[in-house]
Design a protein around this motif. Structure first.
Motif, PDB file in Angstrom:
ATOM      1  N   ASN A 120       0.821  -1.215   0.000  1.00 31.34           N
ATOM      2  CA  ASN A 120       0.000   0.000   0.000  1.00 31.34           C
ATOM      3  C   ASN A 120       0.851   1.259   0.000  1.00 31.34           C
ATOM      4  O   ASN A 120       0.666   2.170  -0.806  1.00 31.34           O
ATOM      5  N   THR A 121       1.789   1.320   0.932  1.00 28.89           N
ATOM      6  CA  THR A 121       2.610   2.522   1.084  1.00 28.89           C
ATOM      7  C   THR A 121       3.501   2.728  -0.138  1.00 28.89           C
ATOM      8  O   THR A 121       3.647   3.856  -0.627  1.00 28.89           O
ATOM      9  N   GLY A 122       4.089   1.651  -0.637  1.00 28.03           N
ATOM     10  CA  GLY A 122       4.961   1.763  -1.804  1.00 28.03           C
ATOM     11  C   GLY A 122       4.218   2.276  -3.015  1.00 28.03           C
ATOM     12  O   GLY A 122       4.690   3.169  -3.728  1.00 28.03           O
ATOM     13  N   MET A 123       3.030   1.719  -3.273  1.00 27.73           N
ATOM     14  CA  MET A 123       2.264   2.128  -4.445  1.00 27.73           C
ATOM     15  C   MET A 123       1.764   3.564  -4.319  1.00 27.73           C
ATOM     16  O   MET A 123       1.941   4.380  -5.223  1.00 27.73           O
ATOM     17  N   MET A 124       1.121   3.886  -3.174  1.00 25.95           N
ATOM     18  CA  MET A 124       0.572   5.227  -2.994  1.00 25.95           C
ATOM     19  C   MET A 124       1.676   6.279  -2.950  1.00 25.95           C
ATOM     20  O   MET A 124       1.510   7.386  -3.468  1.00 25.95           O
ATOM     21  N   GLY A 125       2.791   5.932  -2.318  1.00 30.73           N
ATOM     22  CA  GLY A 125       3.903   6.882  -2.260  1.00 30.73           C
ATOM     23  C   GLY A 125       4.467   7.187  -3.636  1.00 30.73           C
ATOM     24  O   GLY A 125       4.703   8.352  -3.992  1.00 30.73           O
ATOM     25  N   ALA A 126       4.695   6.147  -4.439  1.00 33.80           N
ATOM     26  CA  ALA A 126       5.273   6.340  -5.766  1.00 33.80           C
ATOM     27  C   ALA A 126       4.320   7.100  -6.687  1.00 33.80           C
ATOM     28  O   ALA A 126       4.746   7.933  -7.499  1.00 33.80           O
ATOM     29  N   GLY A 385      11.113   2.339  11.812  1.00 39.12           N
ATOM     30  CA  GLY A 385       9.803   1.995  11.260  1.00 39.12           C
ATOM     31  C   GLY A 385       9.897   1.697   9.773  1.00 39.12           C
ATOM     32  O   GLY A 385      10.399   2.512   8.992  1.00 39.12           O
ATOM     33  N   LEU A 386       9.411   0.527   9.364  1.00 37.31           N
ATOM     34  CA  LEU A 386       9.594   0.066   7.989  1.00 37.31           C
ATOM     35  C   LEU A 386       8.963   1.010   6.966  1.00 37.31           C
ATOM     36  O   LEU A 386       9.549   1.314   5.921  1.00 37.31           O
ATOM     37  N   LEU A 387       7.757   1.500   7.255  1.00 35.22           N
ATOM     38  CA  LEU A 387       7.072   2.375   6.297  1.00 35.22           C
ATOM     39  C   LEU A 387       7.789   3.714   6.149  1.00 35.22           C
ATOM     40  O   LEU A 387       7.704   4.353   5.087  1.00 35.22           O
ATOM     41  N   LEU A 388       8.493   4.148   7.192  1.00 30.10           N
ATOM     42  CA  LEU A 388       9.265   5.395   7.083  1.00 30.10           C
ATOM     43  C   LEU A 388      10.340   5.271   6.009  1.00 30.10           C
ATOM     44  O   LEU A 388      10.572   6.197   5.219  1.00 30.10           O
ATOM     45  N   PHE A 389      10.992   4.108   5.954  1.00 26.26           N
ATOM     46  CA  PHE A 389      12.061   3.919   4.980  1.00 26.26           C
ATOM     47  C   PHE A 389      11.505   3.722   3.571  1.00 26.26           C
ATOM     48  O   PHE A 389      12.125   4.124   2.583  1.00 26.26           O
ATOM     49  N   ILE A 390      10.314   3.112   3.475  1.00 23.64           N
ATOM     50  CA  ILE A 390       9.669   3.011   2.165  1.00 23.64           C
ATOM     51  C   ILE A 390       9.326   4.403   1.658  1.00 23.64           C
ATOM     52  O   ILE A 390       9.510   4.717   0.485  1.00 23.64           O
TER      53      ILE A 390
END
Length: 436
Positions: A120-126, A385-390
């Protein structure tokens, strides 16, 4: 205090090995071997650990895990999410901070279709962060909603983390999955209210700009074409469990079939996409099953050595009350979440926390959901936090970890408030499972 030595050896050894960078599964296996030689009869204990492997993973409750992974991977790799974002954008229109709301709404939809916070985070962030920054959004309004929306996948069914927690803790997986639906919706609404308040306090954090008004009926058509079919998938996964039509495993299979049907209907089906989805699921499932095998033996050694019973008896002897214990458990997980991933925290804390919860006769579905929400906080807790690095991976060069962490902080506060509400009003978590 005979229990203190095995307790200290087992816990400190696994923490040290993970701190040295050893993969989670191997850290637990090494700790298990040391514990088996010390407390379980040496080579006889190792033979027992090997015998545990098949029993640990041959659990029907784990079957939804690879199926949910395939479903989510098919959804993201096929590009079905692009249409959902466009439809939501048309619906929200010219509202201030509209892209933040689009991210949040799309994240909630994707959570119900994938169960993966990382995806989710990778797709929305990109997709969305570059556009939001280009439009003049301040970092907290660009990064925060993406991180908040990504974390929703931890509790909105189908959550792969919920399946893993339910299997390890022997909690009804179907009930635990369904229990996250209402809290997930509440958390989404809290995040939306947070965005509204942030723009109210600082209107320039998300500059308003002219948007093209869609032709009459265009928004309705976009919803009908891109979002309503996704609602069918959500019903196949969640609705069938609530109505008692399907077990979690059957609902996961229905979800996979539904996504495949959508790929064919939208002419997005490719054999390469199917192969990549199966490959993704195989890698994650293989590592997860390895971790579960190691965790099962860890729990057995922990109990056999007397560490588990001794620790519980000592702690309960202080008698500060069940809710004080619950708050202490939440605090421990929040601290661990700053340095560990969710699966590692789960494997370390469950053998210790679960017997205490059972001693105080907590409802295990309610308790499991509180743990899931607390594990979720670790996804966005600095420094690891993993999502922070993504998010740093898709953010412009020069973006600091502190900038991303500060953007996530209000969303962490919302999650903590939801945990408090669930503690005070357990029906928030238990209403839907009560219908099963």
């Amino acid at each position: 205090m005979d229990w203190l030595f095995p307790f200290a050896v087992m816990v400190s050894l696994v923490l040290c090995l993970m701190g040295l960078g050893l993969p989670v599964a191997f850290a637990f296996f090494a700790t298990n071997i040391a514990g088996l030689y010390l407390f379980f009869g040496g080579s006889v204990g190792v033979a027992q650990m090997i015998a545990n492997f098949s029993d640990a993973v041959a659990t029907y409750a784990l079957t939804p895990l690879p199926l949910f992974l395939v479903m989510g991977s098919l959804f993201f790799r096929s590009g079905l999410g692009d249409g959902v974002i466009r439809a939501l954008d048309l619906c929200i229109g010219g509202l201030r901070a509209r892209l933040s709301y689009v991210v949040l709404a799309a994240g909630a939809v994707f959570s119900a279709l994938s169960g993966s916070s990382i995806a989710n985070t990778g797709m929305m962030g990109a997709l969305m962060v570059p556009e939001m920054l280009k439009r003049g959004y301040k970092p907290r309004m660009a990064f925060g909603p993406v991180l908040g929306a990504g974390s929703l996948a931890v509790i909105i069914p189908p959550s792969t983390l919920a399946v893993l927690l339910g299997s390890l803790a022997q909690i009804d997986v179907g009930a635990l999955l369904i229990a996250g639906a209402i809290p997930g919706l509440l958390l989404t609404l809290m995040f939306a209210a947070l965005i509204f308040v942030q723009t109210l306090i600082d209107p320039e954090s998300a500059p308003q700009y002219a948007t093209e008004r869609p032709a009459r009926g265009a928004a309705l058509k976009a919803v009908a074409v891109n979002i309503v079919p996704m609602g069918v998938i959500v019903f196949l996964v969640v609705g069938t469990i609530i109505l008692g039509i399907a077990t979690p495993t059957e609902s996961a299979a229905l979800g996979c079939a539904g996504v495949l049907g959508l790929l064919l209907a939208y002419r997005k089906f490719r054999w390469s996409v199917l192969w990549e989805a199966l490959d993704d699921a195989m890698k994650v499932t293989g590592m997860t099953f390895l971790i579960i095998s190691a965790s099962t033996t860890f729990s057995q050694v922990f109990a056999f050595s007397g560490a588990s019973a001794g620790f519980i008896n000592t702690i309960v002897g202080f008698d500060p009350g069940p809710y004080t214990f619950l708050l202490l458990m939440i605090l421990v997980i929040i601290i661990l979440g700053m340095f560990m991933d969710q699966v590692s925290m789960m494997l370390i804390t469950l053998p210790i926390f679960l017997p205490i919860a059972m001693h105080f006769q907590f409802d295990l579905v309610w308790f499991g959901l509180i743990l899931l929400l607390t594990y979720e906080i670790g996804f966005t807790s600095p420094p690891f936090g993993l999502l922070l690095f993504i998010m740093l991976g898709v953010a412009p060069k020069g973006t600091s970890l502190s900038t991303v962490a500060l953007a996530a902080a209000p969303y962490i506060a919302c999650t903590l408030f939801l945990i408090l509400l669930i503690i005070l009003f357990p029906k928030i978590a238990l209403f839907l499972p009560g219908l099963l």
